[in-house]
Design a protein around this motif. Structure first.
Motif, short mmCIF file in Angstrom:
data_model
loop_
_atom_site.label_atom_id
_atom_site.label_comp_id
_atom_site.label_asym_id
_atom_site.label_seq_id
_atom_site.Cartn_x
_atom_site.Cartn_y
_atom_site.Cartn_z
N LEU A 137 9.95 43.64 -33.73
CA LEU A 137 9.51 44.95 -34.23
C LEU A 137 9.98 46.08 -33.29
O LEU A 137 10.20 47.20 -33.74
N LEU A 138 10.13 45.77 -32.01
CA LEU A 138 10.60 46.79 -31.06
C LEU A 138 11.95 47.36 -31.48
O LEU A 138 12.27 48.51 -31.18
N ALA A 155 7.56 48.91 -25.70
CA ALA A 155 8.99 48.65 -25.51
C ALA A 155 9.29 48.26 -24.08
O ALA A 155 10.19 47.45 -23.82
N ILE A 201 16.08 47.36 -22.43
CA ILE A 201 15.75 47.41 -23.85
C ILE A 201 15.00 48.69 -24.18
O ILE A 201 15.28 49.35 -25.19
N ARG A 230 11.60 50.49 -33.19
CA ARG A 230 11.01 51.61 -32.45
C ARG A 230 11.71 52.95 -32.70
O ARG A 230 11.03 53.96 -32.91
N GLU A 289 6.32 40.88 -32.60
CA GLU A 289 6.23 42.15 -31.88
C GLU A 289 7.52 42.48 -31.13
O GLU A 289 7.91 43.64 -31.04
N MET A 290 8.17 41.45 -30.61
CA MET A 290 9.44 41.68 -29.91
C MET A 290 10.51 42.19 -30.88
O MET A 290 11.28 43.09 -30.57
N VAL A 325 16.10 51.55 -26.93
CA VAL A 325 15.38 52.07 -28.10
C VAL A 325 14.99 53.53 -27.90
O VAL A 325 14.14 54.06 -28.62
N TRP A 334 3.63 53.08 -27.96
CA TRP A 334 4.85 52.42 -28.43
C TRP A 334 5.87 52.28 -27.31
O TRP A 334 6.58 51.29 -27.21
N ALA A 350 9.70 44.62 -22.92
CA ALA A 350 10.96 43.90 -23.06
C ALA A 350 11.95 44.25 -21.95
O ALA A 350 13.09 43.78 -21.97
#
Lengths: 266, 367
Positions: A99-100, B250, B257, A103, A96-97, B261, B246, B253
């Motif tokens: 996969l970010l 994010a 980060i 994004r 999952e990390m 993104v 989503w 993190a």
């Protein structure tokens, strides 16, 4: 393919000048190593390029456009950032990390294409077998690789790595730098990487920017910048460049009294 | 970059992702089914027992009188439609709102201690309600038309908003850390609690009773009006927050980060906090103080479904609804015809269930 041009970049925190007129160019396929003592402004420079910090003056251009003018979603597809410190929770899995990193490319559902990219990033760092593990179960080095894999999965034209090798053992340091070299050579990405180990900079960088108290103390090829004189001036240590049949390396010898005081400020 | 010579490099992440997703969707469906049948059973039990078939018939008959016959008992439709259904729906909606608000607030502020309660929202809402109960609606003539309850609700709602605005303004000050934000929330909660205590101390007996009842929380304020108002609020907030899932992923993190993104972190925080405050205070205004769910439902769900907000938000919503509905039904029926406050059941049963999960969980810690 990205070209980064930084001109006269200056950053003030209140009365403190963290960066003073830094100018540097980084072309596609090249690795620029950022070296300097603790608190010299390496992280600040990287965070400004990533638009995490605002600048005070000067310009940061990516392919001719000011990075602060680029739409965040667009910038996210161009610039991949690996911070020095990571956050995660007990429930974050490696997959999952990483996969970010996708994004910026994902709308809602995760396609097969995205999964393949994540797999490639994991494999590139040789951590595919950890995909289902929780991040907090990993060793410090494995964890660092997860966050590098996240940036690789993002597939950016410009990588910004803030001491990516800090918690890695010597083998993994070499592996990560080799990987970044491969990414630069094969995919043509530009890589700006802050490193503490001058030998990594010497061995892997195309050019080196040495900064000290926010000012440029040297900029050029590794051999031009990483000389005993420069190293003494900036770090206050005596060193020697030793050349063997397979290349040169920097041999640090001893700290010089009195000299370090003027450089290792903040 | 290509995979390093493992047999089928694509298969591993692929199968991992798909099996995890299947399991998560399965869990959500199972919870939804469980909630549906719990509601059906809850509608049937009470002072008058009604078989599930008649419950369904009563609802269907009300929706389409020509197609479905009325249920056999003369009072069945009345009991189901006018008394039990609004109450069940209020419990479900409140459970959803508080659990989703807690989940999202924990994610936004990256802090496992955050919930509508730890940020001072509940104390503020209680203060608003206490003011309304003690001074009465006389000072605000326009609201008189809606009755006393509407006035309490409106006061609770605005007071809750005020506390969140205070907490958020403090968080926007330069250099405020996450810990400061939580501290600010707790301290603002104390300030509003002081107001509640002062009112309790100063007011006369009859009003004190009313105040104590409201502060204990419960579903006795359930009406169709309340439910019909809460349905769109719940739906809008849920869809909005699920749409941001989503971005919440994010944020796990770290802010840097998330920014890298492409997420506007400040905007996400503001929007998320506003939506979750809105949902939580709207429900709190109808039910009084309901604790536990906003804090615990998210943690229970993280343990069973993982940290991906796309699944965590719906899972928490269903879990919150289920916990509150079951607790309320037990509270309503266990000493029938006497009702006991829902908190007594929920804190005890939910608390032990939560401790059980912690003891069985992987490793130590929660977040």
């Amino acid at each position: 393919m990205m070209e980064l041009v930084i001109e006269n970049l200056t950053k003030d925190y209140g009365d403190t000048r963290a960066l003073d007129s830094v100018s540097v160019t980084l072309g596609p396929g090249h690795i620029l190593a950022l070296v300097g003592p603790n608190g010299s402004g390496k992280s600040t420079l990287i965070k400004i390029v990533a638009t995490i910090f605002p600048k005070s003056s000067g310009s940061v251009m990516l392919d001719g456009t000011d990075v602060f003018e680029i739409e965040p979603a667009e910038l996210a597809r161009c610039v991949g950032y690996v911070p020095q410190f990571f956050s995660y929770t007990k429930y974050s899995t490696v997959f999952e990390m990483v996969l970010l990193g996708r994004r910026p490319h994902i709308r809602w559902s995760v396609t097969e294409e995205e999964l393949a990219r994540v797999q490639d990033a994991l494999d590139a760092l040789d951590i595919g077998h950890l995909a289902g593990k929780y991040v907090d179960e990993l060793s410090g080095g494995e964890r660092q690789k997860v966050f590098i894999a996240r940036a690789i999965a993002q597939d950016p034209g410009l990588f910004l790595l803030d001491e990516p090798t800090a918690s890695l053992d010597i083998r993994h340091q070499i592996e990560v730098m080799e990987l970044m070299q491969k990414v630069a050579r094969i995919k043509g990405s530009a890589v700006l990487v802050a490193v503490h180990d001058l030998n990594l900079a010497f061995r892997f960088a195309d050019s080196v920017l040495m900064i000290c108290e926010g000012r440029m103390a040297g900029y050029g090829s590794p051999a031009e910048v990483l000389t005993p004189e420069q190293i003494e001036k900036v770090y206050g240590i005596e060193s020697e460049v030793v050349t063997t049949g397979r290349g040169s390396f920097i041999l640090p010898l001893r700290a010089k009294r009195g000299v370090a005081g003027e450089t290792s400020g903040r | 970059m290509t995979g390093k010579g493992t047999l089928h490099p694509q298969v591993r992440v692929h199968s991992l992702y798909h099996s995890t997703t299947r399991r998560r969707i399965g869990l959500i469906i199972a919870l939804a089914v469980l909630l549906f049948f719990s509601a059906l059973i809850a509608a049937g039990i009470g002072t008058v027992a009604i078989p599930p078939g008649d419950t369904v018939l009563a609802i269907l008959h009300a929706l389409a009188p020509t197609v479905f016959p009325a249920p056999s008992g003369p009072q069945t439709s009345l009991i189901v439609l006018d008394f039990r259904l609004p109450r069940i729906l209020l419990a479900v909606l409140t459970g959803i709102c508080l659990a989703v608000a807690g989940t999202v607030m924990q994610g936004l502020l990256r802090n496992p201690l955050v919930s509508p309660f730890t940020l001072g929202l509940s104390s503020a809402a209680a203060f608003g309600a206490a003011v309304a109960i003690v001074i009465g609606p006389a000072i605000l003539i326009p609201f008189w038309a809606f009755g006393d309850n509407a006035f309490i609700i409106i006061c609770a709602f605005f007071s809750g908003w005020l506390s969140m605005m205070l907490v958020y303004s403090i968080s926007r000050l330069r250099g405020t850390t996450q810990a400061t934000l939580i501290l600010a929330g707790v301290v603002i909660g104390y300030i509003f609690s002081a107001g509640v205590l002062a009112l309790k101390y100063l007011t006369n007996n009859e009003k004190l009773r009313e105040l104590v009842v409201w502060l204990m929380g419960g579903m006795w304020g359930a009406t169709w009006n309340a439910v019909l108002l809460l349905i769109p609020i719940t739906l809008i907030c849920f869809v909005l927050l699920e749409w941001k899932a989503w971005d919440l992923n994010a944020l796990v993190a770290g802010d840097d980060i998330a920014k890298n993104v492409g997420i506007d972190v400040n905007r996400l925080r503001l929007l998320g906090l506003l939506a979750s405050t809105f949902a939580a205070s709207a429900c709190l205004a109808f039910t009084g103080i309901i604790g536990f769910i906003g804090l615990m439902a998210p943690h229970i769900c993280r343990m069973i479904i993982g940290g991906d907000y796309r699944y965590l938000i719906p899972c928490s919503a269903l879990m919150g609804a289920l916990i509150l509905l079951v607790s309320d039904t037990v509270a309503r029926t266990i000493m029938s015809p006497v009702e006991i406050p829902v908190g007594i059941i929920m804190y005890v049963v939910g608390g032990f269930f939560f401790l059980f999960l912690i003891l069985r969980a992987r490793g130590k810690g929660l977040f």
